[in-house]
Design an enzyme around this catalytic site. Structure first.
Site, PDB file in Angstrom:
ATOM      1  N   ASP A 238     -42.124 100.586  26.462  1.00 13.32           N
ATOM      2  CA  ASP A 238     -41.539  99.256  26.251  1.00 13.32           C
ATOM      3  C   ASP A 238     -40.132  99.367  25.666  1.00 13.32           C
ATOM      4  O   ASP A 238     -39.233  98.613  26.035  1.00 13.32           O
ATOM      5  CB  ASP A 238     -42.414  98.419  25.304  1.00 13.32           C
ATOM      6  CG  ASP A 238     -43.423  97.590  26.084  1.00 13.32           C
ATOM      7  OD1 ASP A 238     -43.688  97.929  27.252  1.00 13.32           O
ATOM      8  OD2 ASP A 238     -43.939  96.602  25.521  1.00 13.32           O
TER       9      ASP A 238
ATOM     10  N   TYR B  27     -56.837 104.772  22.267  1.00 15.46           N
ATOM     11  CA  TYR B  27     -57.358 103.511  22.786  1.00 15.46           C
ATOM     12  C   TYR B  27     -58.806 103.639  23.251  1.00 15.46           C
ATOM     13  O   TYR B  27     -59.495 102.638  23.440  1.00 15.46           O
ATOM     14  CB  TYR B  27     -56.489 102.995  23.953  1.00 15.46           C
ATOM     15  CG  TYR B  27     -55.103 102.568  23.532  1.00 15.46           C
ATOM     16  CD1 TYR B  27     -54.748 102.492  22.191  1.00 15.46           C
ATOM     17  CD2 TYR B  27     -54.141 102.232  24.467  1.00 15.46           C
ATOM     18  CE1 TYR B  27     -53.480 102.109  21.796  1.00 15.46           C
ATOM     19  CE2 TYR B  27     -52.861 101.844  24.076  1.00 15.46           C
ATOM     20  CZ  TYR B  27     -52.547 101.786  22.741  1.00 15.46           C
ATOM     21  OH  TYR B  27     -51.281 101.403  22.359  1.00 15.46           O
TER      22      TYR B  27
ATOM     23  N   ASP C  53     -41.174 110.120  16.555  1.00 10.96           N
ATOM     24  CA  ASP C  53     -40.243 109.305  15.760  1.00 10.96           C
ATOM     25  C   ASP C  53     -38.805 109.586  16.196  1.00 10.96           C
ATOM     26  O   ASP C  53     -37.989 108.678  16.345  1.00 10.96           O
ATOM     27  CB  ASP C  53     -40.449 109.533  14.248  1.00 10.96           C
ATOM     28  CG  ASP C  53     -40.689 110.980  13.884  1.00 10.96           C
ATOM     29  OD1 ASP C  53     -40.935 111.811  14.786  1.00 10.96           O
ATOM     30  OD2 ASP C  53     -40.623 111.317  12.689  1.00 10.96           O
TER      31      ASP C  53
ATOM     32  N   ASP D 278     -47.224 103.834  25.246  1.00 12.84           N
ATOM     33  CA  ASP D 278     -47.246 102.375  25.235  1.00 12.84           C
ATOM     34  C   ASP D 278     -45.987 101.864  24.536  1.00 12.84           C
ATOM     35  O   ASP D 278     -45.273 100.984  25.038  1.00 12.84           O
ATOM     36  CB  ASP D 278     -48.511 101.916  24.490  1.00 12.84           C
ATOM     37  CG  ASP D 278     -48.798 100.443  24.678  1.00 12.84           C
ATOM     38  OD1 ASP D 278     -48.024  99.768  25.381  1.00 12.84           O
ATOM     39  OD2 ASP D 278     -49.794  99.957  24.107  1.00 12.84           O
TER      40      ASP D 278
ATOM     41  N   LYS E 144     -46.574 114.464  18.106  1.00 11.95           N
ATOM     42  CA  LYS E 144     -46.401 114.438  16.654  1.00 11.95           C
ATOM     43  C   LYS E 144     -47.095 115.696  16.118  1.00 11.95           C
ATOM     44  O   LYS E 144     -47.979 115.637  15.263  1.00 11.95           O
ATOM     45  CB  LYS E 144     -47.000 113.134  16.103  1.00 11.95           C
ATOM     46  CG  LYS E 144     -46.683 112.843  14.658  1.00 11.95           C
ATOM     47  CD  LYS E 144     -45.236 112.438  14.414  1.00 11.95           C
ATOM     48  CE  LYS E 144     -45.025 112.247  12.912  1.00 11.95           C
ATOM     49  NZ  LYS E 144     -43.597 112.130  12.550  1.00 11.95           N
TER      50      LYS E 144
END
Ligand code: NAD
Length: 357
Positions: A252, A142, A224, A248, A192
């Protein structure tokens, strides 16, 4: 008597309604536990735009910096959506987070047995879930550079950079290990590393920092798989540590295990200075001013403030117990109501909480 200074940021929409409930409860619980709270209420977001023309007035940021902890309700409203980006309420929130140097975002997800049917997952999958997502908040893709959009050879290309330096990883890893040590003693770092160099550095640094926390059990999981495991068997997790982008998305996903956005608190912490405590939900302009807001996420944010921000764990536990007991007694706000529940408005829910406190 110990006195603490709290900055209250009611913000917009349902913010003032849920702040009023939280403040009454904080008064009650602090009196019972022998400490005093001095409040400094300041405008932020749309309320600050209306009052001063900017979403984060300098005086608000200064008040936050000078306090022991900050309790924010929510910001935003449809009437501000057409303003230029630098004048929007959301810009004020980002400026507040960066102005306080908040690099660690904590989102606990706990299934309360009274609300087990609110989730879209089966009760036997989520019963007893009690996990914490620790997300890095000020680095990663970001904020990484270079980023942008270029045109070449008749094509448009856009790109962002996912980058972390060792010190950024080390400080968030320490937050994760410290919190795991205070909870169930297990930290799962999500990355990852099978594909991304930045994730390999993440994993290397988390392993290195683990040496300082030998009592915490460390595991690693690819993102994943973590997304899958969160809905397959969420009980396996204690603390999940991850980067900005992965956090992020996963936070959620984890939040939705509970099925109810009106129940979720969060905290954002820096290396020094006050933490910022706020519900995960927004300003709910659709129900603002109608006394329909669920104040429980705000009350649970106040409990996080007491425990993490002021080290008043017993007072925090009192607030959390009050929330449990009111729900167990069958009281619900409209967003949670199922058949047979007693539906209360925001204020009346506050009164029930005060009564059981
Ligand atoms: P929202 O969370 O405000 O609302 C989504 C839905 O959930 C709405 O139907 C709302 O009524 C309901 N809801 C949310 N909180 C509730 C509560 N405590 N009790 C009962 N119902 C509740 O999200 P949105 O509609 O996408 O955004 C509305 C505004 O909030 C926008 O301006 C957005 O930018 C802002 N926002 C702010 C924050 C923040 O302050 N941290 C976070 C998200 C959105």
């Amino acid at each position: 008597m110990t006195r603490y200074r709290l900055t209250l940021l009611p913000g917009d929409g349902i913010g003032p309604e849920i702040t009023a409930v939280a403040r009454q409860l904080l008064d009650a619980v602090s009196a019972r536990h022998g400490f005093a709270l001095d409040y400094d209420e300041q405008p932020v977001g749309g309320a600050a735009i209306d009052a001063t023309g900017v979403p984060l007035p300098e005086a608000t940021l200064e008040a936050c910096r000078a306090s022991d902890a900050v309790l924010l309700a929510a910001i935003g409203g449809y009437q501000y959506d057409a303003l230029p980006r630098e004048q929007r309420p959301e810009t004020g929130l980002l400026a507040l987070r960066s102005g306080l140097g908040l690099f660690a975002n904590l989102r606990p997800v706990k299934i309360l047995s009274a609300l087990i049917d609110a989730s879209s997952l089966r009760p036997e999958v989520i019963r007893g879930v009690d996990l914490l997502v620790v997300r890095e908040l000020t680095g990663g893709i970001y904020f990484g550079t270079p980023k942008g959009r270029v045109e070449a050879d008749g094509h448009v290309r856009a790109f962002n950079t996912m980058a972390y330096s060792d010190d950024e990883i080390d400080r968030i890893a320490r937050v994760g290990f410290e919190l795991a040590a205070q909870r169930g003693g297990r930290l799962c770092s999500v990355d990852k590393a099978n594909v991304l160099d930045v994730s390999q550095l993440w994993r290397d640094r988390v392993e290195a920092i683990h040496a300082d926390y030998p009592a915490v059990e460390l595991s690693h999981m690819y993102v994943d798989n973590a997304a899958m495991q969160l809905v397959r068997d969420p009980r396996q997790f204690d603390v999940l540590l991850t980067s900005n982008l992965f956090g992020d998305i996963l936070s959620d996903e984890a939040a939705m295990l509970t099925g109810s956005i009106g129940m979720l608190p969060s905290a954002s912490l820096g290396s020094e200075g006050p933490g910022l405590f706020e519900p995960v939900h927004g300003s709910a302009p659709d129900i603002a001013g109608t006394d329909k807001a669920n104040p429980l996420a705000m009350v649970l944010s106040a409990a996080m403030l007491l425990r993490i921000g002021l080290h008043q764990g017993a007072a925090a536990a009192d607030l959390e117990r009050a929330v449990d007991r009111v729900l167990e007694a069958g009281y619900r706000t409209g967003d949670l109501a199922a058949e047979g529940a007693t539906v209360l408005g925001c204020q009346a829910m506050g009164e029930q909480l005060l009564a059981v406190l």
